[in-house]
Design a protein around this motif. Structure first.
Motif, PDB file in Angstrom:
ATOM      1  N   LEU A   1     -11.278   7.211  -2.166  1.00 34.28           N
ATOM      2  CA  LEU A   1     -10.347   6.702  -3.171  1.00 34.28           C
ATOM      3  C   LEU A   1     -10.681   7.354  -4.506  1.00 34.28           C
ATOM      4  O   LEU A   1     -11.767   7.168  -5.045  1.00 34.28           O
TER       5      LEU A   1
ATOM      6  N   SER B   1      -5.169   4.276  -6.859  1.00 36.72           N
ATOM      7  CA  SER B   1      -4.619   2.975  -6.465  1.00 36.72           C
ATOM      8  C   SER B   1      -3.884   2.286  -7.613  1.00 36.72           C
ATOM      9  O   SER B   1      -3.393   1.167  -7.454  1.00 36.72           O
TER      10      SER B   1
ATOM     11  N   GLY C   1       0.815  -1.206   0.000  1.00 37.00           N
ATOM     12  CA  GLY C   1       0.000   0.000   0.000  1.00 37.00           C
ATOM     13  C   GLY C   1       0.848   1.255   0.000  1.00 37.00           C
ATOM     14  O   GLY C   1       2.079   1.200   0.016  1.00 37.00           O
TER      15      GLY C   1
ATOM     16  N   THR D   1      -1.060   4.550   4.985  1.00 35.47           N
ATOM     17  CA  THR D   1      -2.353   3.863   4.895  1.00 35.47           C
ATOM     18  C   THR D   1      -2.594   2.985   6.122  1.00 35.47           C
ATOM     19  O   THR D   1      -3.700   2.489   6.323  1.00 35.47           O
TER      20      THR D   1
ATOM     21  N   LEU E   1     -13.497   2.757  -5.846  1.00 38.80           N
ATOM     22  CA  LEU E   1     -13.341   1.715  -4.839  1.00 38.80           C
ATOM     23  C   LEU E   1     -14.239   0.518  -5.144  1.00 38.80           C
ATOM     24  O   LEU E   1     -13.808  -0.637  -5.060  1.00 38.80           O
TER      25      LEU E   1
ATOM     26  N   LEU F   1      -5.826   0.117   2.025  1.00 36.27           N
ATOM     27  CA  LEU F   1      -6.371   1.438   1.735  1.00 36.27           C
ATOM     28  C   LEU F   1      -6.989   2.000   3.011  1.00 36.27           C
ATOM     29  O   LEU F   1      -7.365   1.250   3.916  1.00 36.27           O
TER      30      LEU F   1
END
Length: 220
Positions: free
Chosen positions: A118, A123, A15, A19, A170, A112
């Motif tokens: 998000l 990501s 990650g 996070t 997400l 996350l």
């Protein structure tokens, strides 16, 4: 896997910086193996392996209770404030081969923050790293771990209402990994029941995968 009275699961946490990746690893292990603190830069600079004590009461095999052992590989964040993407990738790849080359990897955990939205493309870097490390079947061996769930809960969100309000980014990511996700608080000392709930969910993901592993190689 160990003997018939013990089962070992191998996990890697991946990650971005801050996070809660290392803290999540500690929570799953029930320890403080990994350094975890608030910092304006990436804290973890190398991979390290943590191993839990024998955990009882979670699994039964052949009608008998078996002990569970959890091994977690903590990794530098990706992207990193001091290391290049190539350095992080090569470091993690070497550590995976060293620690899990004999027994294989059961799951990669993409970490996350549940208390932050998000955004599109946010990501992508970490997902790309997972794809490069695990190969074309990465979705079958990846789960999303949403940390700081206690903060989302304090804001009035249950898991159901949180997912109902989550961004399409997400939701699309969760769909791609067959909805394998876990919410995890980020208290300094997670209670035993919360840890057992998280481990039980991880075990269910691994079971649905028929206990298959990745990255295993023969010593021959």
């Amino acid at each position: 896997m160990a003997d018939s009275n013990e089962m070992t699961i191998n996990l890697v946490v991946l990650g971005k910086t801050q996070t809660g990746k290392s803290a999540a690893g500690n929570s799953l292990l029930g320890s403080s193996d990994f350094e975890s603190r608030v910092s304006p830069s990436s804290v973890t600079t190398c991979c390290s392996l943590g191993r839990s004590r024998r955990i009882l009461g979670l699994i039964r095999r052949n009608g008998c209770e078996s002990a569970l052992c959890v091994r977690v590989l903590d990794t530098p964040s990706y992207p990193h404030t001091a290391l290049s993407k190539e350095q992080v990738r090569d470091t993690v790849r070497a550590a995976l081969a060293h620690h899990f080359g004999e027994e294989g990897l059961h799951l990669a955990l993409l970490v996350l923050r549940a208390d932050l939205p998000l955004y599109p493309d946010e990501s992508d870097d970490t997902v790309q790293l997972i794809q490069e490390l695990l190969g074309p079947t990465w979705k079958d061996f990846t789960a999303v771990l949403l940390t700081h769930a206690d903060k989302a809960e304090e804001a009035g969100y249950s898991e159901e209402t949180y997912l109902h309000s989550a961004s399409s980014t997400l939701l699309s990511l969760l769909s791609s990994v067959q909805h394998k996700y876990i919410f995890l608080d980020n208290h300094s000392s997670i209670i035993k029941e919360e840890r057992n709930t998280a481990l039980t969910k991880l075990l269910s993901f691994i079971q649905k995968n028929n206990y298959q592993v990745l990255l295993k190689h023969s010593k021959e």
